[in-house]
Design an enzyme around this catalytic site. Sequence first.
Site: not given
Ligand SMILES: *Cc1c(COP(=O)(O)O)cnc(C)c1O
Length: 387
Positions: A36, A135, A269, A322
């Site tokens: 992802k 979640r 800055y 930036m």
């Molecule tokens: C992002 C994610 C993972 C991987 O998590 P890591 O801590 O990067 O290994 C696994 N399962 C779900 C549902 C996630 O959202």
Amino acid sequence: MSWFPARAVIDDAAIAANVRSLAAHAPTAQVMAVVKADAYGHGLVPSARAALAGGAAWLGAAQVGEAIELRRAGVVGPRVLTWLYAPGAPLADALAVDLDLSVAAPWALDEVATAARVVGRPARIHLKVDTGLGRNGLTPDQLAGLLPDALRAQAEGAVEIVGVWSHLAFADEPEHPTVRAQEQVFADAVALVESAGAHLEVRHLANSAATLTAPRAHYDLVRPGIAVYGLSPVPQLGSSADFGLVPAMTVEAELATVKPVPAGHGVSYAHQYVTPRDTVLGIVPMGYADGVPRHASGTQDHVGGPVQVGGRRLGVAGRVCMDQVVVDLGPDATEVAGDRVVLFGNGADGGPTAQDWAQAAGTISYEIVTRLGARVPRSHINSEGQQ
Ligand SMILES: *Cc1c(COP(=O)(O)O)cnc(C)c1O
């Protein structure tokens, strides 16, 4: 952007080796490499191919669009699971390219089944259970309520229940009591679904931290993300090297300017840093637009995020801007404009790592790599032999 004086170089051989290491940590499970967020900033498609070369049997992407992009790029071999979408998502497109879909809410089961009828083949679904993270996911009560509908949709040929899965809240603290508690709720959810007659192909619970530290949570499939890219999910318990992982991303730049300045010269800055002596400043052409965290700015009393220059480990002087940061190269500096500096890499030569930047910025390494700016070009090395 065709030309940029900085880049991220991704070692695909490191990604492949990390997947092999993770598989060795979880010998009873298959590996789903989580790709992802553009493979945690490393580049979606080449990183996915590197993970497959290392033996990953599955790929995981949070967003449906990312998973579809993988298929459209020709990644057709492995199973791909995607799990985050809202009503109206293009689920028929997802099914047409053979993605597995998570079902985490009653509305999602309805939309998935509708899409499957449109496409004319059953949707492979993984029931996501909220075992305590609070979640996304079906609460155990919602799961019990939805199960008869899911089985009916399965009997009709609209869905195939192939997985039950969940996610841990404290995987990075393996001794935390919630880990055991979530494992128990998960085991109960699996038992409920199986006793109702579903033949599960995979049960999965473990992210990187649980893959490395909680063998009980491995089940049939582990879902590491950050560890695939060689970063430790539990830096307080072990470094990348301690877990047999190699950070895959190196971020480097060319010095844009090198110039002598007198003592007492304010830098960047708000002059948060003032040169304590006659010295030489180097300007690095990367800033917070490129993902260099502004929280890793330096002050008079402490250097900011680490930068390796000519084998020396220095740090950001003054505010991160930036597009650029400044490094105090010291009075005897021999560097010239165009010389290479490294913000972070695999740490093998004592150089800084993404974890060092995370520490300098008060965050986690995940944020350092995933927030690398879109204008920083990525190039991949050591990718031979990949499908
Ligand atoms: C992002 C994610 C993972 C991987 O998590 P890591 O801590 O990067 O290994 C696994 N399962 C779900 C549902 C996630 O959202």
